[in-house]
Scaffold this motif. Structure first.
Motif, short mmCIF file in Angstrom:
data_model
loop_
_atom_site.label_atom_id
_atom_site.label_comp_id
_atom_site.label_asym_id
_atom_site.label_seq_id
_atom_site.Cartn_x
_atom_site.Cartn_y
_atom_site.Cartn_z
N GLY A 1 -35.89 29.33 70.04
CA GLY A 1 -36.18 27.93 70.33
C GLY A 1 -37.32 27.80 71.31
N THR A 2 -37.69 26.55 71.59
CA THR A 2 -38.72 26.25 72.57
C THR A 2 -38.07 25.50 73.73
OG1 THR A 2 -40.43 26.10 70.86
CG2 THR A 2 -40.91 25.06 72.98
N TYR A 3 -38.27 26.00 74.94
CA TYR A 3 -37.66 25.44 76.13
C TYR A 3 -38.78 24.94 77.05
CZ TYR A 3 -33.82 28.23 74.23
OH TYR A 3 -32.88 28.78 73.40
N LEU A 4 -38.77 23.63 77.32
CA LEU A 4 -39.86 23.01 78.06
C LEU A 4 -39.45 22.68 79.49
CD1 LEU A 4 -41.09 20.52 75.30
CD2 LEU A 4 -41.94 22.82 75.78
N TYR A 5 -40.37 22.94 80.43
CA TYR A 5 -40.12 22.69 81.85
C TYR A 5 -41.30 21.94 82.44
CZ TYR A 5 -36.52 26.14 81.04
OH TYR A 5 -35.43 26.80 80.52
N ASN A 6 -41.00 21.02 83.34
CA ASN A 6 -42.03 20.21 83.98
C ASN A 6 -42.11 20.51 85.47
OD1 ASN A 6 -42.92 18.57 81.73
ND2 ASN A 6 -40.89 17.63 81.80
N ALA A 7 -43.32 20.85 85.91
CA ALA A 7 -43.65 20.92 87.33
C ALA A 7 -44.36 19.62 87.69
CB ALA A 7 -44.54 22.13 87.60
N PRO A 8 -44.54 19.31 88.97
CA PRO A 8 -45.19 18.04 89.32
C PRO A 8 -46.55 17.85 88.66
CG PRO A 8 -44.16 18.97 91.26
CD PRO A 8 -44.03 20.00 90.18
N ASN A 9 -47.32 18.95 88.49
CA ASN A 9 -48.66 18.81 87.93
C ASN A 9 -48.94 19.81 86.82
OD1 ASN A 9 -50.31 16.74 89.66
ND2 ASN A 9 -49.11 17.93 91.12
N ASP A 10 -47.90 20.34 86.20
CA ASP A 10 -48.11 21.33 85.14
C ASP A 10 -46.83 21.49 84.32
OD1 ASP A 10 -49.68 23.12 83.72
OD2 ASP A 10 -50.46 24.05 85.53
N THR A 11 -46.86 22.41 83.37
CA THR A 11 -45.68 22.69 82.55
C THR A 11 -45.50 24.19 82.38
OG1 THR A 11 -46.96 22.58 80.49
CG2 THR A 11 -45.89 20.54 81.24
N ILE A 12 -44.27 24.58 82.10
CA ILE A 12 -43.95 25.95 81.70
C ILE A 12 -43.18 25.85 80.40
CG2 ILE A 12 -42.66 28.05 82.28
CD1 ILE A 12 -43.08 27.36 85.23
N THR A 13 -43.62 26.60 79.40
CA THR A 13 -42.96 26.59 78.09
C THR A 13 -42.47 27.98 77.77
OG1 THR A 13 -44.45 24.84 77.33
CG2 THR A 13 -43.22 26.04 75.65
N VAL A 14 -41.19 28.08 77.41
CA VAL A 14 -40.60 29.35 76.99
C VAL A 14 -40.37 29.28 75.49
CG1 VAL A 14 -38.67 30.94 77.27
CG2 VAL A 14 -39.50 29.65 79.24
N ILE A 15 -40.98 30.21 74.75
CA ILE A 15 -40.85 30.26 73.30
C ILE A 15 -40.13 31.55 72.95
CG2 ILE A 15 -42.05 30.26 71.09
CD1 ILE A 15 -44.38 28.85 72.52
N ILE A 16 -38.97 31.43 72.35
CA ILE A 16 -38.18 32.60 71.96
C ILE A 16 -38.10 32.64 70.44
CG2 ILE A 16 -35.93 33.72 72.08
CD1 ILE A 16 -35.53 32.42 74.80
N GLY A 17 -38.57 33.74 69.85
CA GLY A 17 -38.55 33.89 68.41
C GLY A 17 -39.73 33.19 67.74
N ASN A 18 -39.73 33.22 66.43
CA ASN A 18 -40.82 32.62 65.64
C ASN A 18 -40.55 31.14 65.42
OD1 ASN A 18 -42.26 35.09 65.29
ND2 ASN A 18 -40.74 35.70 63.76
#
Length: 206
Positions: free
Chosen positions: A147-164
């Motif tokens: 899956g795709t797991y989305l995270y928000n920082a105050p001025n940016d993002t972090i995205t975790v992509i697991i698998g295809n």
């Protein structure tokens, strides 16, 4: 034809600019042959995050709560102020068999709040490239849910992509630039069609 080519070039440039403007950390955890490889690449804007000081990290991966660590052994600078989902699957902590690159880790539930760990002395928006390999493992054996797991920082993002994972949704700014580019292409095609139509008009005199 020149107008159409210019519009296409504009669209491509706009898309590239939008991607650059939304540069963030992407953590990819994928099966590669008989192993699982995790990589963290991109840049991170630390503005608005709270500095928690230096701390050692584990070069490992985990599903509950989610965790990824890569790079070389050593201390990192910890920051908090990120929001997003806690878990990436039911798996427990598994150490990497090898790792390389910049020191980096991300833990979406460290003492109750997501934390990101970057190299000591890291400057906002500097490039990060880190990886860890888990030899002889699969996503299932590590207890990681695709899956795709989305995270928000105050001025940016972090995205975790697991698998295809397919069909990732572009950032809003990316959509805006894409629509602008497609609009330019459509306008150019209409102008080109009108020009061709006018060129074919025959004038006759009685």
């Amino acid at each position: 034809m020149r107008i159409l080519s210019s519009a296409i070039a504009f669209s491509a440039a706009a898309f590239a600019l939008s991607s650059a403007a939304n540069a963030a950390i992407i953590i990819n955890i994928q099966e590669s042959g008989s192993d699982v490889v995790g990589t963290a690449t991109g840049t991170l804007d630390l503005t608005g995050l709270t500095d928690l000081g230096t701390i050692p990290i584990r070069l490992a991966v985990r599903g509950t709560p989610g965790y990824f660590g890569g790079g070389s052994n050593g201390a990192v600078q910890a920051y908090t102020g990120i929001t997003g989902p806690a878990n990436w699957g039911p798996g427990s902590l598994t150490d990497a068999t090898s790792s390389s690159g910049d020191m980096f880790a991300f833990n979406p539930r460290f003492s109750g709040s997501p934390r990101v760990f970057v190299p000591i002395g890291y400057t906002s928006n500097s490039a990060i490239s880190s990886s860890s390999t888990f030899a002889g493992e699969t996503l299932a054996s590590l207890g990681l849910t695709e899956g795709t797991y989305l995270y928000n920082a105050p001025n940016d993002t972090i995205t975790v992509i697991i698998g295809n994972v397919r069909g990732a949704v572009p950032e809003p700014a990316t959509w805006a630039f894409m629509i602008l580019g497609f609009g330019a292409i459509g306008g150019a095609m209409r102008r080109q069609k009108n020009t061709a139509r006018k060129a074919n008009v025959k004038v006759s005199y009685a």
